[in-house]
Write an enzyme that holds these catalytic residues in place. Structure first.
Site, mmCIF file in Angstrom:
data_model
loop_
_atom_site.group_PDB
_atom_site.id
_atom_site.type_symbol
_atom_site.label_atom_id
_atom_site.label_comp_id
_atom_site.label_asym_id
_atom_site.label_seq_id
_atom_site.Cartn_x
_atom_site.Cartn_y
_atom_site.Cartn_z
ATOM 1 N N LYS A 186 0.834 -1.183 0.000
ATOM 2 C CA LYS A 186 0.000 0.000 0.000
ATOM 3 C C LYS A 186 0.874 1.239 0.000
ATOM 4 C CE LYS A 186 -1.728 1.497 3.990
ATOM 5 N NZ LYS A 186 -0.908 2.192 4.997
ATOM 6 N N GLU A 202 -2.528 4.277 18.006
ATOM 7 C CA GLU A 202 -1.062 4.290 18.003
ATOM 8 C C GLU A 202 -0.570 5.448 18.855
ATOM 9 O OE1 GLU A 202 0.747 3.214 13.966
ATOM 10 O OE2 GLU A 202 -0.922 4.515 13.471
ATOM 11 N N HIS A 225 -6.608 -1.385 6.751
ATOM 12 C CA HIS A 225 -6.552 -2.227 7.954
ATOM 13 C C HIS A 225 -7.903 -2.328 8.679
ATOM 14 C CE1 HIS A 225 -2.439 -1.856 6.962
ATOM 15 N NE2 HIS A 225 -2.160 -0.780 7.657
HETATM 16 C C1 BG6 Z 1 0.737 1.309 8.193
HETATM 17 C C2 BG6 Z 1 0.456 2.783 8.207
HETATM 18 O O1 BG6 Z 1 0.031 0.686 7.157
HETATM 19 O O2 BG6 Z 1 0.343 0.731 9.436
HETATM 20 C C3 BG6 Z 1 1.153 3.459 9.372
HETATM 21 O O3 BG6 Z 1 0.901 3.369 6.989
HETATM 22 C C4 BG6 Z 1 0.815 2.753 10.673
HETATM 23 O O4 BG6 Z 1 0.807 4.833 9.443
HETATM 24 C C5 BG6 Z 1 1.034 1.259 10.563
HETATM 25 O O5 BG6 Z 1 1.652 3.299 11.691
HETATM 26 C C6 BG6 Z 1 0.523 0.526 11.791
HETATM 27 O O6 BG6 Z 1 0.892 -0.813 11.720
HETATM 28 P P1 BG6 Z 1 1.078 -1.681 13.038
HETATM 29 O O7 BG6 Z 1 1.405 -3.049 12.534
HETATM 30 O O8 BG6 Z 1 2.191 -1.045 13.831
HETATM 31 O O9 BG6 Z 1 -0.223 -1.610 13.773
#
Ligand code: BG6
Length: 481
Positions: free
Chosen positions: A141, A209, A233
């Protein structure tokens, strides 16, 4: 995969390759899961020799391996590595690449580059003949910024590769806890009869996050949370919760069911967008115990209307879910890193326990940082001092997947790379899925623009703007944190 095969990683010195791809391939090798004949070719602009490339990859793997690195294993793994430097948009590089891959029966091209290069790379792969035969392409992506640009990327990929050769990554699908949703729903009889509007009051999906945009401002500012997180996601999680049981676990059965969910999402446009969505942007505050700047400061003070937080209320318009809200929420600079799905069941229809508050059952599926499942149930307390009758208390049944399966937690990319090597697309996003998700997101973005809805400020280290609370409280509910 038998015989000689190769993975070519375009963008070989980029952040994703270093943080995720080499460590994942190294661990797969260490666990004996990579086919013996598989070579890994790094491809990027930097003028590296094979040895320099291997040194860079080694440093990245060591950093990520966190005590699981072995010199002996690295020495074996390193034999798989080689490097092809050059400009991926020029045909010249592909002549050398073709020479390096000569004799490979299977080729996997991993495009870990900016999507603006996808068109040029696939064209060159096609012209050089490298896309012919047993070849597949893995893409990261963002797959576009909207439906139109997503289609353009898909068309470019589709020119050189057929749909079953295209593996679109959503790394959430590689997470153990996300795959476990399929097991929870379809390997148990307990939940499925209750998994509908009759028993479920609502669903909450939160991906929070603590990090900010971390030097990715240039990318992030064009996308914002709705495109960066919700389009992929969060909607994938929603699909796995809401989909009908697939007939089998093969790629098309699962993906057919997910597409049906995406197409059943009630469009949020017009007036709905104001009352059913909330945009936010963080200001300076405190995250993980330290002062952090606001989004605008990370942008060197440039005024930006990009959201770093989104909350929304979605409806899946079908028989199973009629009237059940799905509240989705994601943001940067939240108080904690926490991703979870909460299935809130309905209250008992009639209480015989007068004077007692009965909390409705709640199933919480925690995806990260811990992988846990917990089910809140009402119980009797053992006290005898109950002039009013039985005294009740909510307690939970807790299952820690981290405790049940000890050991190193795998990187989501390990699973995804392995499936790409095995040529199984189940955990990858099909074209119609990506496009259906964009159709729904585009309507929201257009609604924001039409109604002039700008992100509301929230202090870094909090759960987003006040409007996010109002979104659920208006419906008589609240977020579970
Ligand atoms: C990515 C996004 O797809 O997923 C990021 O571009 C984000 O902005 C990340 O921080 C989060 O992934 P994870 O696995 O840390 O939850």
């Amino acid at each position: 995969m038998n015989g000689r095969a190769a993975i070519v990683i375009f963008g070989a010195t980029g952040d994703l390759a270093l943080r995720m791809l080499y460590p994942s391939l190294y661990f797969l090798h260490a666990d004996g899961l990579l086919p013996g004949g598989l070579r890994i070719v790094g491809a990027s602009r930097s003028p590296f020799s094979d040895a320099e490339f291997a040194t860079k990859a080694e440093a990245a793997v060591q950093e990520r391996a966190d005590g699981h690195f072995s010199d002996a294993t690295w020495a074996e793994f390193k034999r798989r590595l080689s490097y092809c430097g050059g400009d991926a948009s020029e045909p010249e590089m592909y002549v050398r690449l073709a020479g390096m891959l000569d004799g490979a029966d299977e080729k996997i091209f991993y495009l870990s580059t900016s999507p603006s290069l996808y068109g040029a790379i696939t064209r060159n792969l096609e012209r050089s003949g490298l896309s012919r035969g047993d070849a597949r392409v893995v893409v990261e992506k963002p797959l576009g910024k909207d439906l139109k640009s997503c289609r353009e990327i898909n068309d470019a990929l589709g020119h050189a590769f057929s749909e079953d050769q295209i593996f679109r990554i959503d790394h959430y699908l590689g997470k153990e806890a996300v795959q476990n949703l399929l097991a929870l729903r379809f390997a148990n009889t307990l939940f499925e009869p209750l998994w509908n509007k009759v028993s479920i009051d609502h669903v909450q999906i939160t991906v929070a996050e603590t990090v900010g945009v971390e030097g990715r401002f240039g990318y992030y500012d064009e996308y914002g949370a709705i495109r960066d997180m919700v389009q992929n996601h969060l909607l994938q999680l929603l699909c796995l919760v809401a989909m009908e049981p697939p007939a089998t676990i093969d790629a098309d059965s699962v993906r057919n069911e997910k597409v049906k969910v995406l197409r059943s999402l009630r469009p949020l446009n017009g007036g709905e967008v104001g009352s059913k969505t909330v945009r936010g942007q963080y200001r300076a505050g405190v995250a993980e115990g330290r002062s952090v700047p606001g989004y605008a400061q990370e942008a060197d003070g440039k005024a930006s209307d990009t959201e770093t937080f989104v909350a929304l209320c979605a409806h899946v318009d079908n028989w199973r879910w009629a009237g059940v809200p799905f509240y989705l929420r994601t943001g940067k600079r939240m108080p904690e890193r926490s991703s979870q799905i909460v299935i809130q069941f309905k209250s008992v229809p009639h209480s015989i326990f007068k004077g007692q508050d009965l909390l409705a059952n709640r199933l919480t599926i925690r995806l990260q940082p811990e992988e846990e499942i917990s089910l809140q149930l009402m119980n009797k307390t053992p006290t005898l001092e109950t002039a009013r009758g039985m005294e009740l208390k909510p307690l939970s049944l807790d299952l820690s997947l981290d405790d049940a399966f000890k050991g190193r937690r795998r990187i989501a990319y390990e699973r995804l790379l392995l499936e790409a090597v095995r040529n199984d697309p189940t955990l990858f996003v099909r074209r119609d899925e990506a496009e259906a998700a964009w159709t729904w997101i585009d309507a929201i973005v257009a609604g924001w623009s039409k109604a002039g809805i700008k992100p509301a400020p929230y202090v870094a280290g909090t759960w987003g703007p006040a409007g996010a609370y109002a979104l659920v409280e208006r419906d008589g509910r609240s977020w579970y944190e």
